[in-house]
Motif scaffolding. Sequence first.
Motif, mmCIF file in Angstrom:
data_model
loop_
_atom_site.group_PDB
_atom_site.id
_atom_site.type_symbol
_atom_site.label_atom_id
_atom_site.label_comp_id
_atom_site.label_asym_id
_atom_site.label_seq_id
_atom_site.Cartn_x
_atom_site.Cartn_y
_atom_site.Cartn_z
ATOM 1 N N LEU A 1 -7.467 2.772 -0.359
ATOM 2 C CA LEU A 1 -7.298 1.598 0.114
ATOM 3 C C LEU A 1 -7.058 0.640 -0.874
ATOM 4 O O LEU A 1 -6.127 -0.487 -0.811
ATOM 5 N N ARG A 2 -7.890 0.501 -2.233
ATOM 6 C CA ARG A 2 -7.748 -0.481 -2.934
ATOM 7 C C ARG A 2 -6.581 -0.456 -3.804
ATOM 8 O O ARG A 2 -6.106 -1.363 -4.720
ATOM 9 N N SER A 3 -5.886 0.896 -3.811
ATOM 10 C CA SER A 3 -4.631 1.182 -4.767
ATOM 11 C C SER A 3 -3.546 0.618 -4.022
ATOM 12 O O SER A 3 -2.338 0.269 -4.596
ATOM 13 N N LEU A 4 -3.505 1.006 -2.644
ATOM 14 C CA LEU A 4 -2.150 0.395 -1.966
ATOM 15 C C LEU A 4 -2.003 -1.089 -1.644
ATOM 16 O O LEU A 4 -2.907 -1.566 -1.815
ATOM 17 N N THR A 5 -0.767 -1.521 -1.603
ATOM 18 C CA THR A 5 -0.391 -2.679 -1.427
ATOM 19 C C THR A 5 0.029 -3.180 0.085
ATOM 20 O O THR A 5 0.668 -2.233 0.608
ATOM 21 N N PHE A 6 -0.811 -3.967 0.738
ATOM 22 C CA PHE A 6 -0.292 -4.082 2.139
ATOM 23 C C PHE A 6 -0.040 -5.761 2.252
ATOM 24 O O PHE A 6 -0.312 -6.594 1.343
ATOM 25 N N SER A 7 0.627 -6.026 3.257
ATOM 26 C CA SER A 7 0.995 -7.647 3.561
ATOM 27 C C SER A 7 0.526 -7.964 4.989
ATOM 28 O O SER A 7 0.056 -7.171 5.971
ATOM 29 N N PRO A 8 0.726 -9.158 5.474
ATOM 30 C CA PRO A 8 0.368 -9.706 6.748
ATOM 31 C C PRO A 8 1.062 -9.020 7.732
ATOM 32 O O PRO A 8 0.725 -9.012 8.955
ATOM 33 N N GLU A 9 2.216 -8.596 7.551
ATOM 34 C CA GLU A 9 3.066 -7.839 8.680
ATOM 35 C C GLU A 9 2.591 -6.340 8.880
ATOM 36 O O GLU A 9 2.962 -5.964 9.680
ATOM 37 N N ASP A 10 1.595 -5.771 7.862
ATOM 38 C CA ASP A 10 1.557 -4.515 8.063
ATOM 39 C C ASP A 10 0.212 -4.194 9.067
ATOM 40 O O ASP A 10 -0.629 -4.913 9.384
ATOM 41 N N GLU A 11 0.043 -3.027 9.702
ATOM 42 C CA GLU A 11 -1.039 -2.528 10.459
ATOM 43 C C GLU A 11 -1.724 -1.352 9.938
ATOM 44 O O GLU A 11 -0.725 -0.438 9.362
ATOM 45 N N ILE A 12 -3.025 -1.141 9.943
ATOM 46 C CA ILE A 12 -3.519 0.107 9.348
ATOM 47 C C ILE A 12 -4.340 0.607 10.740
ATOM 48 O O ILE A 12 -5.148 -0.184 11.301
ATOM 49 N N LEU A 13 -4.179 1.566 11.066
ATOM 50 C CA LEU A 13 -4.500 2.253 12.160
ATOM 51 C C LEU A 13 -5.928 3.097 11.906
ATOM 52 O O LEU A 13 -5.919 3.948 10.946
#
Length: 391
Positions: A91-103
Amino acid sequence: MDSRLSVRGLWSLDSAVTFLNHGSFGACPKQVLEFQQKLRSQLEHEPLRFFGREWEPLLDDARIKLAAFVGADVQDLVFVPNATTGVNSVLRSLTFSPEDEILTTNHEYNACRNALDFIASRTGARVVVAKIPFPIDSPQQVIAAVIERVSPKTRLALLDHVTSQTGLIFPIQELVRELQQRGVDTLVDGAHAPGMISLDLREIGATYYTGNCHKWLCAPKGTAFLYVRRDKQLEIRPLTISHGTNSPRTDKSRFQLEFDWTGTDDPTAYMSVPEAIAFMGSLLPGGWTELRQQNHQLVLQGRRLLCEALEVQPPCPEEMIGSMAVVPLPAILENRDFMSIHDELFDKFGIQVQVMPWQEKPRLLVRISAQIYNTLEQYEYLARVLKGLCC
Protein backbone atom coordinates in the motif's frame (compact mmCIF):
# COMPACT_ATOMS: atom_id res chain seq x y z
CA MET A 1 2.75 -40.47 17.87
CA ASP A 2 0.88 -42.53 20.51
CA SER A 3 -1.69 -39.88 21.44
CA ARG A 4 -2.61 -36.21 21.26
CA LEU A 5 -1.11 -35.80 24.73
CA SER A 6 2.29 -36.98 23.53
CA VAL A 7 2.02 -34.61 20.58
CA ARG A 8 1.24 -31.72 22.92
CA GLY A 9 4.56 -32.39 24.66
CA LEU A 10 6.32 -31.34 21.46
CA TRP A 11 5.20 -27.77 22.24
CA SER A 12 5.98 -25.57 25.24
CA LEU A 13 2.30 -24.81 25.84
CA ASP A 14 1.10 -24.48 29.43
CA SER A 15 -0.44 -27.84 30.38
CA ALA A 16 -2.83 -26.07 32.77
CA VAL A 17 -4.44 -24.13 29.90
CA THR A 18 -7.00 -25.47 27.42
CA PHE A 19 -5.45 -23.76 24.43
CA LEU A 20 -7.97 -23.41 21.59
CA ASN A 21 -6.57 -20.25 20.00
CA HIS A 22 -3.72 -21.35 17.77
CA GLY A 23 -5.04 -18.96 15.13
CA SER A 24 -4.09 -15.74 16.92
CA PHE A 25 -0.32 -16.10 17.26
CA GLY A 26 0.38 -19.74 16.46
CA ALA A 27 2.65 -21.86 18.66
CA CYS A 28 6.16 -22.91 17.70
CA PRO A 29 7.28 -26.50 18.46
CA LYS A 30 10.26 -27.05 20.75
CA GLN A 31 12.33 -28.66 18.00
CA VAL A 32 11.94 -25.64 15.74
CA LEU A 33 12.82 -23.26 18.57
CA GLU A 34 15.92 -25.35 19.32
CA PHE A 35 16.91 -25.14 15.66
CA GLN A 36 16.50 -21.37 15.76
CA GLN A 37 18.60 -21.16 18.92
CA LYS A 38 21.44 -23.01 17.19
CA LEU A 39 21.33 -20.42 14.42
CA ARG A 40 21.37 -17.61 16.99
CA SER A 41 24.41 -19.17 18.65
CA GLN A 42 26.06 -19.40 15.24
CA LEU A 43 25.32 -15.72 14.66
CA GLU A 44 26.65 -14.58 18.02
CA HIS A 45 29.73 -16.80 17.86
CA GLU A 46 31.07 -14.74 14.95
CA PRO A 47 28.63 -11.99 13.86
CA LEU A 48 30.81 -10.62 11.05
CA ARG A 49 31.28 -14.00 9.46
CA PHE A 50 27.61 -14.85 9.87
CA PHE A 51 26.30 -11.72 8.15
CA GLY A 52 29.16 -11.58 5.66
CA ARG A 53 29.23 -15.22 4.55
CA GLU A 54 26.53 -17.38 6.10
CA TRP A 55 23.45 -15.18 6.24
CA GLU A 56 22.57 -15.01 2.54
CA PRO A 57 22.92 -18.74 1.69
CA LEU A 58 20.78 -19.62 4.71
CA LEU A 59 18.14 -17.04 3.75
CA ASP A 60 18.12 -18.19 0.12
CA ASP A 61 17.71 -21.82 1.16
CA ALA A 62 14.77 -20.89 3.39
CA ARG A 63 13.18 -18.98 0.50
CA ILE A 64 13.61 -21.95 -1.85
CA LYS A 65 11.89 -24.30 0.61
CA LEU A 66 9.09 -21.81 1.31
CA ALA A 67 8.51 -21.11 -2.39
CA ALA A 68 8.03 -24.84 -3.02
CA PHE A 69 5.61 -25.07 -0.09
CA VAL A 70 3.37 -22.19 -1.24
CA GLY A 71 3.60 -22.87 -4.99
CA ALA A 72 5.57 -19.81 -6.08
CA ASP A 73 8.69 -19.10 -8.12
CA VAL A 74 11.54 -18.31 -5.75
CA GLN A 75 12.23 -15.01 -7.59
CA ASP A 76 8.80 -13.73 -6.56
CA LEU A 77 9.13 -14.11 -2.77
CA VAL A 78 10.71 -12.01 -0.04
CA PHE A 79 10.55 -12.38 3.73
CA VAL A 80 8.77 -9.83 5.93
CA PRO A 81 8.13 -9.96 9.70
CA ASN A 82 4.36 -10.42 9.40
CA ALA A 83 1.50 -10.17 6.94
CA THR A 84 0.55 -6.71 8.19
CA THR A 85 4.01 -5.51 7.12
CA GLY A 86 3.44 -7.14 3.74
CA VAL A 87 0.13 -5.31 3.29
CA ASN A 88 1.65 -2.01 4.36
CA SER A 89 4.66 -2.46 2.05
CA VAL A 90 2.39 -2.78 -0.97
CA LEU A 91 0.00 0.00 0.00
CA ARG A 92 2.80 2.44 0.83
CA SER A 93 4.56 1.68 -2.48
CA LEU A 94 1.60 2.31 -4.77
CA THR A 95 0.43 5.73 -5.90
CA PHE A 96 -3.21 6.67 -5.47
CA SER A 97 -5.18 9.80 -6.32
CA PRO A 98 -8.53 11.24 -5.17
CA GLU A 99 -10.14 9.68 -8.25
CA ASP A 100 -9.17 6.15 -7.15
CA GLU A 101 -11.13 3.60 -5.16
CA ILE A 102 -9.64 0.80 -3.06
CA LEU A 103 -12.02 -2.08 -2.51
CA THR A 104 -12.14 -4.28 0.59
CA THR A 105 -14.75 -6.16 2.63
CA ASN A 106 -16.39 -5.77 6.04
CA HIS A 107 -14.47 -8.89 7.16
CA GLU A 108 -11.03 -7.35 6.62
CA TYR A 109 -8.56 -7.60 9.50
CA ASN A 110 -8.61 -4.43 11.60
CA ALA A 111 -4.86 -3.69 11.31
CA CYS A 112 -4.98 -3.87 7.52
CA ARG A 113 -8.18 -1.84 7.35
CA ASN A 114 -6.35 0.81 9.40
CA ALA A 115 -3.56 0.77 6.81
CA LEU A 116 -6.13 1.33 4.06
CA ASP A 117 -7.66 4.25 5.93
CA PHE A 118 -4.21 5.76 6.45
CA ILE A 119 -3.45 5.57 2.72
CA ALA A 120 -6.84 7.07 1.90
CA SER A 121 -6.26 9.96 4.31
CA ARG A 122 -2.89 10.71 2.68
CA THR A 123 -3.93 10.36 -0.96
CA GLY A 124 -7.63 11.23 -1.06
CA ALA A 125 -8.48 7.79 -2.45
CA ARG A 126 -11.80 6.32 -1.35
CA VAL A 127 -12.11 3.04 0.54
CA VAL A 128 -15.12 1.07 -0.71
CA VAL A 129 -16.43 -1.76 1.48
CA ALA A 130 -18.21 -4.80 0.07
CA LYS A 131 -20.60 -6.19 2.67
CA ILE A 132 -20.21 -9.96 2.89
CA PRO A 133 -23.21 -11.46 4.71
CA PHE A 134 -22.63 -13.37 7.93
CA PRO A 135 -24.01 -15.91 8.57
CA ILE A 136 -23.40 -16.97 4.98
CA ASP A 137 -24.77 -19.79 2.80
CA SER A 138 -22.27 -20.06 -0.04
CA PRO A 139 -18.89 -18.83 -1.37
CA GLN A 140 -20.78 -17.38 -4.33
CA GLN A 141 -22.21 -14.73 -2.01
CA VAL A 142 -18.66 -13.47 -1.42
CA ILE A 143 -17.99 -13.16 -5.14
CA ALA A 144 -21.31 -11.43 -5.81
CA ALA A 145 -20.84 -8.92 -2.97
CA VAL A 146 -17.30 -8.00 -4.05
CA ILE A 147 -18.00 -7.70 -7.77
CA GLU A 148 -21.08 -5.58 -7.09
CA ARG A 149 -18.85 -2.86 -5.59
CA VAL A 150 -16.35 -2.73 -8.47
CA SER A 151 -16.45 0.49 -10.47
CA PRO A 152 -14.33 2.06 -13.24
CA LYS A 153 -12.43 3.83 -10.43
CA THR A 154 -11.41 0.65 -8.60
CA ARG A 155 -7.59 0.46 -8.59
CA LEU A 156 -6.94 -2.29 -6.05
CA ALA A 157 -8.83 -4.86 -3.99
CA LEU A 158 -7.53 -5.89 -0.56
CA LEU A 159 -9.08 -9.25 0.28
CA ASP A 160 -8.61 -11.85 3.00
CA HIS A 161 -7.94 -15.43 2.01
CA VAL A 162 -9.02 -16.67 5.45
CA THR A 163 -10.84 -14.07 7.52
CA SER A 164 -9.69 -13.50 11.08
CA GLN A 165 -12.99 -12.46 12.68
CA THR A 166 -15.26 -15.00 11.01
CA GLY A 167 -12.86 -17.81 10.03
CA LEU A 168 -14.18 -17.96 6.46
CA ILE A 169 -12.14 -19.21 3.51
CA PHE A 170 -12.92 -16.82 0.68
CA PRO A 171 -13.00 -18.22 -2.89
CA ILE A 172 -9.85 -16.25 -3.60
CA GLN A 173 -8.87 -17.75 -6.95
CA GLU A 174 -12.29 -16.99 -8.42
CA LEU A 175 -12.25 -13.50 -6.92
CA VAL A 176 -8.81 -12.78 -8.39
CA ARG A 177 -9.93 -13.98 -11.81
CA GLU A 178 -13.14 -11.92 -11.78
CA LEU A 179 -11.27 -8.80 -10.65
CA GLN A 180 -8.51 -9.23 -13.22
CA GLN A 181 -11.13 -9.42 -15.96
CA ARG A 182 -12.27 -5.98 -14.79
CA GLY A 183 -8.73 -4.57 -14.70
CA VAL A 184 -8.42 -4.60 -10.90
CA ASP A 185 -5.21 -5.66 -9.15
CA THR A 186 -5.53 -7.81 -6.02
CA LEU A 187 -3.65 -7.68 -2.72
CA VAL A 188 -4.46 -10.85 -0.78
CA ASP A 189 -4.09 -10.86 2.98
CA GLY A 190 -3.30 -14.54 3.47
CA ALA A 191 -2.26 -14.25 7.12
CA HIS A 192 -3.87 -17.57 8.11
CA ALA A 193 -3.51 -19.51 4.87
CA PRO A 194 0.04 -21.04 4.85
CA GLY A 195 -0.18 -24.38 6.62
CA MET A 196 -3.96 -24.24 7.06
CA ILE A 197 -4.91 -24.77 3.42
CA SER A 198 -2.98 -25.98 0.41
CA LEU A 199 -1.49 -23.02 -1.48
CA ASP A 200 -0.49 -22.59 -5.10
CA LEU A 201 0.24 -18.91 -5.61
CA ARG A 202 0.88 -19.43 -9.32
CA GLU A 203 -2.67 -20.77 -9.73
CA ILE A 204 -4.25 -18.12 -7.52
CA GLY A 205 -2.71 -15.45 -9.74
CA ALA A 206 -2.96 -12.52 -7.33
CA THR A 207 -0.90 -9.42 -8.06
CA TYR A 208 0.30 -9.37 -4.45
CA TYR A 209 -0.04 -12.01 -1.73
CA THR A 210 1.25 -11.96 1.84
CA GLY A 211 1.05 -14.72 4.44
CA ASN A 212 2.29 -15.54 7.93
CA CYS A 213 4.53 -18.49 8.67
CA HIS A 214 4.22 -18.26 12.47
CA LYS A 215 0.57 -19.31 12.57
CA TRP A 216 -0.38 -22.62 10.92
CA LEU A 217 3.06 -23.35 9.52
CA CYS A 218 4.36 -23.13 13.15
CA ALA A 219 7.58 -21.24 12.39
CA PRO A 220 9.01 -18.82 14.98
CA LYS A 221 7.32 -15.45 15.52
CA GLY A 222 8.33 -12.69 13.13
CA THR A 223 8.18 -14.81 9.98
CA ALA A 224 6.03 -14.05 6.94
CA PHE A 225 6.40 -13.62 3.19
CA LEU A 226 5.38 -11.20 0.50
CA TYR A 227 4.76 -12.43 -3.04
CA VAL A 228 4.75 -9.89 -5.85
CA ARG A 229 4.01 -10.71 -9.47
CA ARG A 230 7.14 -10.29 -11.57
CA ASP A 231 5.86 -7.37 -13.66
CA LYS A 232 5.04 -5.37 -10.50
CA GLN A 233 8.22 -5.91 -8.50
CA LEU A 234 9.98 -2.69 -9.48
CA GLU A 235 7.12 -0.70 -7.94
CA ILE A 236 7.14 -2.39 -4.52
CA ARG A 237 9.63 -1.12 -1.93
CA PRO A 238 10.20 -2.17 1.69
CA LEU A 239 9.04 0.12 4.48
CA THR A 240 12.71 0.61 5.41
CA ILE A 241 15.04 1.74 2.62
CA SER A 242 18.58 0.47 3.12
CA HIS A 243 21.69 -0.69 1.23
CA GLY A 244 19.86 -2.66 -1.45
CA THR A 245 18.65 0.49 -3.16
CA ASN A 246 22.02 1.31 -4.74
CA SER A 247 23.61 -2.14 -4.68
CA PRO A 248 25.73 -2.80 -7.80
CA ARG A 249 24.76 -6.48 -7.79
CA THR A 250 23.02 -7.90 -10.84
CA ASP A 251 22.65 -11.52 -9.71
CA LYS A 252 19.42 -10.73 -7.84
CA SER A 253 16.45 -8.49 -8.53
CA ARG A 254 16.19 -5.07 -6.93
CA PHE A 255 13.02 -6.43 -5.26
CA GLN A 256 14.96 -9.06 -3.33
CA LEU A 257 18.06 -6.96 -2.72
CA GLU A 258 15.96 -4.28 -1.03
CA PHE A 259 13.72 -6.55 1.04
CA ASP A 260 16.41 -9.02 2.08
CA TRP A 261 18.44 -6.38 3.93
CA THR A 262 16.58 -3.58 5.68
CA GLY A 263 19.11 -3.20 8.50
CA THR A 264 20.51 -5.41 11.22
CA ASP A 265 17.95 -7.68 12.85
CA ASP A 266 17.62 -11.32 13.87
CA PRO A 267 17.05 -13.27 10.64
CA THR A 268 17.00 -16.69 12.31
CA ALA A 269 13.18 -16.87 12.33
CA TYR A 270 13.19 -16.77 8.53
CA MET A 271 15.96 -19.35 8.38
CA SER A 272 13.95 -21.72 10.59
CA VAL A 273 11.05 -21.97 8.12
CA PRO A 274 12.44 -25.12 6.42
CA GLU A 275 12.72 -26.82 9.82
CA ALA A 276 9.09 -25.93 10.60
CA ILE A 277 7.89 -27.23 7.23
CA ALA A 278 9.80 -30.50 7.69
CA PHE A 279 8.84 -30.98 11.35
CA MET A 280 5.11 -30.38 10.94
CA GLY A 281 5.09 -32.50 7.80
CA SER A 282 6.63 -35.42 9.71
CA LEU A 283 3.98 -35.68 12.43
CA LEU A 284 1.53 -37.84 10.44
CA PRO A 285 2.10 -40.55 7.81
CA GLY A 286 0.27 -38.48 5.20
CA GLY A 287 2.40 -35.40 5.86
CA TRP A 288 0.95 -31.95 5.43
CA THR A 289 -2.09 -33.20 3.51
CA GLU A 290 -3.16 -35.44 6.38
CA LEU A 291 -2.35 -32.75 8.96
CA ARG A 292 -4.57 -30.18 7.22
CA GLN A 293 -7.38 -32.73 6.82
CA GLN A 294 -7.17 -33.84 10.46
CA ASN A 295 -7.26 -30.26 11.75
CA HIS A 296 -10.20 -29.52 9.46
CA GLN A 297 -12.20 -32.50 10.70
CA LEU A 298 -11.38 -31.72 14.33
CA VAL A 299 -12.55 -28.10 14.11
CA LEU A 300 -15.78 -29.25 12.43
CA GLN A 301 -16.38 -31.64 15.32
CA GLY A 302 -15.67 -28.87 17.78
CA ARG A 303 -18.06 -26.53 15.99
CA ARG A 304 -20.78 -29.20 16.03
CA LEU A 305 -20.38 -29.69 19.78
CA LEU A 306 -20.61 -25.96 20.47
CA CYS A 307 -23.61 -25.42 18.22
CA GLU A 308 -25.50 -28.28 19.88
CA ALA A 309 -24.64 -27.13 23.40
CA LEU A 310 -25.56 -23.50 22.72
CA GLU A 311 -28.56 -24.36 20.49
CA VAL A 312 -27.35 -22.19 17.62
CA GLN A 313 -27.03 -22.84 13.90
CA PRO A 314 -23.65 -23.14 12.12
CA PRO A 315 -23.08 -19.76 10.44
CA CYS A 316 -21.40 -21.05 7.25
CA PRO A 317 -21.04 -24.22 5.16
CA GLU A 318 -18.25 -26.66 5.98
CA GLU A 319 -16.50 -25.96 2.68
CA MET A 320 -15.72 -22.42 3.88
CA ILE A 321 -13.83 -23.64 6.97
CA GLY A 322 -10.18 -24.60 7.30
CA SER A 323 -8.76 -25.06 10.82
CA MET A 324 -10.74 -22.25 12.49
CA ALA A 325 -14.48 -22.04 13.05
CA VAL A 326 -16.72 -19.35 14.48
CA VAL A 327 -19.86 -20.05 16.50
CA PRO A 328 -22.40 -17.32 17.43
CA LEU A 329 -22.95 -16.90 21.14
CA PRO A 330 -26.61 -16.94 22.26
CA ALA A 331 -28.53 -13.70 22.54
CA ILE A 332 -28.60 -14.03 26.34
CA LEU A 333 -24.90 -13.09 26.35
CA GLU A 334 -25.27 -10.08 24.02
CA ASN A 335 -25.10 -7.55 26.84
CA ARG A 336 -21.78 -8.93 28.02
CA ASP A 337 -18.55 -7.27 26.88
CA PHE A 338 -16.60 -9.68 24.70
CA MET A 339 -13.40 -9.19 26.70
CA SER A 340 -15.19 -9.94 29.97
CA ILE A 341 -16.29 -13.29 28.53
CA HIS A 342 -12.78 -14.01 27.27
CA ASP A 343 -11.26 -13.13 30.63
CA GLU A 344 -13.76 -15.22 32.58
CA LEU A 345 -13.09 -18.23 30.37
CA PHE A 346 -9.37 -17.86 30.92
CA ASP A 347 -9.19 -16.72 34.55
CA LYS A 348 -11.91 -18.96 35.95
CA PHE A 349 -11.82 -22.01 33.68
CA GLY A 350 -8.32 -21.99 32.16
CA ILE A 351 -9.62 -21.81 28.58
CA GLN A 352 -7.78 -19.70 26.02
CA VAL A 353 -10.16 -19.03 23.12
CA GLN A 354 -10.98 -16.01 20.97
CA VAL A 355 -14.19 -14.11 21.72
CA MET A 356 -15.05 -11.27 19.35
CA PRO A 357 -17.75 -8.70 18.69
CA TRP A 358 -19.51 -8.65 15.33
CA GLN A 359 -21.08 -5.71 13.49
CA GLU A 360 -24.66 -6.99 13.66
CA LYS A 361 -26.60 -9.98 14.93
CA PRO A 362 -25.12 -12.27 16.13
CA ARG A 363 -23.27 -9.67 18.21
CA LEU A 364 -20.75 -12.00 19.84
CA LEU A 365 -18.70 -14.79 18.29
CA VAL A 366 -16.41 -17.44 19.73
CA ARG A 367 -13.64 -18.62 17.40
CA ILE A 368 -12.05 -22.01 17.95
CA SER A 369 -8.87 -23.30 16.33
CA ALA A 370 -7.71 -26.86 15.74
CA GLN A 371 -4.06 -27.89 15.67
CA ILE A 372 -2.64 -31.39 16.01
CA TYR A 373 -2.13 -31.00 19.77
CA ASN A 374 -5.84 -30.30 20.41
CA THR A 375 -8.34 -32.97 21.50
CA LEU A 376 -12.09 -33.38 21.17
CA GLU A 377 -12.37 -33.36 24.97
CA GLN A 378 -11.13 -29.75 25.01
CA TYR A 379 -14.04 -28.61 22.84
CA GLU A 380 -16.45 -30.62 24.99
CA TYR A 381 -15.13 -28.78 28.04
CA LEU A 382 -15.54 -25.40 26.33
CA ALA A 383 -19.08 -26.34 25.32
CA ARG A 384 -20.02 -27.20 28.91
CA VAL A 385 -18.53 -23.98 30.26
CA LEU A 386 -20.22 -21.76 27.66
CA LYS A 387 -23.55 -23.47 28.27
CA GLY A 388 -23.10 -22.74 31.96
CA LEU A 389 -22.50 -19.05 31.23
CA CYS A 390 -25.88 -18.90 29.49
CA CYS A 391 -27.81 -20.15 32.53
